[in-house]
Motif scaffolding. Structure first.
Motif, short mmCIF file in Angstrom:
data_model
loop_
_atom_site.label_atom_id
_atom_site.label_comp_id
_atom_site.label_asym_id
_atom_site.label_seq_id
_atom_site.Cartn_x
_atom_site.Cartn_y
_atom_site.Cartn_z
N ALA A 71 0.92 -1.30 0.02
CA ALA A 71 0.13 -0.02 -0.15
C ALA A 71 0.81 1.17 0.08
O ALA A 71 2.15 0.98 0.25
CB ALA A 71 -0.79 0.18 1.41
N VAL A 72 0.12 2.35 -0.35
CA VAL A 72 0.73 3.76 -0.20
C VAL A 72 -0.26 4.30 0.69
O VAL A 72 -1.34 4.41 0.58
CB VAL A 72 1.05 4.43 -1.60
CG1 VAL A 72 1.30 5.75 -1.47
CG2 VAL A 72 1.99 3.50 -2.39
N ALA A 73 0.64 5.20 1.38
CA ALA A 73 -0.25 6.11 2.35
C ALA A 73 0.15 7.62 1.91
O ALA A 73 1.54 7.77 2.32
CB ALA A 73 -0.26 5.81 3.87
N THR A 74 -0.60 8.47 1.79
CA THR A 74 -0.16 9.90 1.57
C THR A 74 -0.07 10.43 3.09
O THR A 74 -0.89 10.09 3.96
CB THR A 74 -1.19 10.70 0.55
OG1 THR A 74 -2.60 10.67 1.33
CG2 THR A 74 -1.43 9.96 -0.79
N LEU A 75 0.62 11.38 3.00
CA LEU A 75 0.92 12.25 4.34
C LEU A 75 0.01 13.59 4.37
O LEU A 75 0.47 14.50 4.86
CB LEU A 75 2.34 12.56 4.70
CG LEU A 75 3.17 11.37 5.15
CD1 LEU A 75 4.47 11.52 5.31
CD2 LEU A 75 2.48 10.60 6.39
N GLY A 76 -1.07 13.46 3.78
CA GLY A 76 -1.86 14.56 3.63
C GLY A 76 -2.31 15.07 2.35
O GLY A 76 -1.80 14.67 1.22
N SER A 77 -2.87 16.27 2.33
CA SER A 77 -3.35 16.84 0.98
C SER A 77 -2.23 17.76 0.52
O SER A 77 -2.26 18.06 -0.72
CB SER A 77 -4.56 17.41 1.22
OG SER A 77 -4.60 18.36 2.32
N ARG A 78 -1.23 18.45 1.01
CA ARG A 78 -0.34 19.35 0.86
C ARG A 78 0.39 18.53 -0.22
O ARG A 78 1.25 17.55 0.29
CB ARG A 78 0.52 19.78 1.81
CG ARG A 78 -0.41 21.27 2.40
CD ARG A 78 0.60 21.67 3.39
NE ARG A 78 1.96 22.44 2.95
CZ ARG A 78 2.73 23.02 3.91
NH1 ARG A 78 2.52 22.87 5.18
NH2 ARG A 78 3.86 23.47 3.60
N HIS A 79 0.76 19.06 -1.50
CA HIS A 79 1.63 18.56 -2.56
C HIS A 79 3.21 18.51 -2.11
O HIS A 79 3.65 17.55 -2.28
CB HIS A 79 1.33 19.25 -3.85
CG HIS A 79 2.12 18.74 -4.83
ND1 HIS A 79 1.92 17.60 -5.47
CD2 HIS A 79 3.34 19.16 -5.69
CE1 HIS A 79 2.98 17.29 -6.37
NE2 HIS A 79 3.73 18.19 -6.44
#
Ligand SMILES: [Zn+2]
Length: 340
Positions: free
Chosen positions: A107-115
């Motif tokens: 899986a991949v987990a983003t660390l939030g919406s900030r690019h």
């Protein structure tokens, strides 16, 4: 606990000083657990110029699959037998299958919406939430008794010099029955160490490094931080060992928060050297492998030639897995210690 090193010396005639003799020291260190060797050589001042981040990042948000306007339409979802809801969400973070998997369950987990998040603005709270989200995924995999639910690993490639193909910060979150090379070698060596000495290598290492002082950094809760004696990174590695914990699933939310706090301290220190990219890997035992302790490595990444974008990994590392560090780990430690 043996911190073995072999000192070497190169002699050259120095054209900058009328061909006078110049002696260049170097050292080959052996990792006390595995015997893996690391060269301390190629000395240089640990001071890099950061790039123009505005120019580096400009335009990359236009096609970014992890930005909020695109993420729900371009990222895949897990089949219902793995995750009925398809993806996992925690606030503005999202976990979904890795479209470029290197194992059956990645899986991949983003660390939030900030690019784009500068390294010093990532913050402990955000890292903690990212780890909590990863752990929730791991718990789900354990609950359904998935055959890959043996080693629960979080890897982090932050920014392109560390191997990230995207600017948008994200974690690699995967469960595997196949331990990666170095983790497997460490687990086997720690088991042999326990059988020989009747103690845990990692507990003994913490004690030895606390006594020696020159590489110890400090503690955050149950996690002890130190500079690696035989680092793999060209600017050293920081090692964190969580006492009393064997596997990733044993980590409490308080442990995850303590680990995140320590990571931000390490990032702040390396930022001052001009470093803006790193790798971080979890090293975990499987359930029942009580001879090991959960630990992680933080390894800063840079270039051998920044102008040409020459990576800090060449033939020596790529094909021999022989590493080099461009300063003595004890000197790097002194530059990081102020943060602890
Ligand atoms: Zn993005």
């Amino acid at each position: 606990m043996e911190f073995k090193s072999v000192q070497k010396e190169t002699v050259v005639l120095n054209p900058a000083q009328e061909m006078a003799l110049r002696r260049i020291p170097s050292e080959i260190r052996s990792d006390p657990l595995t015997g893996r060797t690391a060269r301390i050589c190629h000395f240089m001042a640990l001071n890099w110029n950061k790039p123009d981040f505005i120019a580096l990042v400009a335009g990359t948000e236009k096609n970014c699959p992890f930005c909020p306007e695109r993420i729900m339409s371009v990222t895949p979802a897990f089949p219902p037998e793995i995750l009925p809801e398809g993806r996992m969400r925690l606030g503005d973070m999202l976990l979904f299958p890795n479209i470029a998997p290197y194992d059956a369950l990645g899986a991949v987990a983003t660390l939030g919406s900030r690019h784009y998040l500068p390294m010093t603005e990532i913050g402990a709270e955000r890292i903690t939430r990212g780890f909590v989200l990863a752990k929730a995924f791991f718990q789900r995999i354990a609950e359904i008794g998935h055959p890959e639910g043996v080693y629960f690993i979080v890897n982090w490639n932050y920014m392109p010099p560390a191997g990230s193909s995207l600017i948008h910060p994200h974690l690699q979150v995967f469960a595997t029955a196949s331990a990666p090379n170095l983790m497997r070698q460490e687990l086997e060596a720690a088991e042999a160490y326990s059988a020989k000495h009747g103690t845990c290598y990692w507990d003994d290492l913490i004690r030895a490094e606390m006594d020696a002082k020159v590489r110890f950094l400090g503690r955050t809760g149950r996690t002890a931080w130190m500079s690696a004696f035989a680092p793999m990174g060209v600017v050293g590695d920081v090692l964190a060992v969580t006492e009393g914990v064997h596997t990733t699933l044993d980590l409490t939310d308080a442990d995850l928060s303590d680990i995140a706090l320590g990571l931000t301290r390490v990032m702040a220190a390396y930022d001052r050297m001009g470093i803006y990219s790193f790798n971080m890997n979890f090293f975990t035992a499987a359930a029942g492998q009580d001879h090991s302790r959960f630990h992680l490595l933080f390894s800063p990444r840079t270039f051998f030639n920044q102008t040409l974008a020459t990576p800090d990994i060449g033939a020596l590392r790529n094909l021999f897995n022989e590493t080099l560090c461009m300063a003595y780990p004890e000197e790097i430690n002194a530059m990081i210690k102020a943060e602890f």
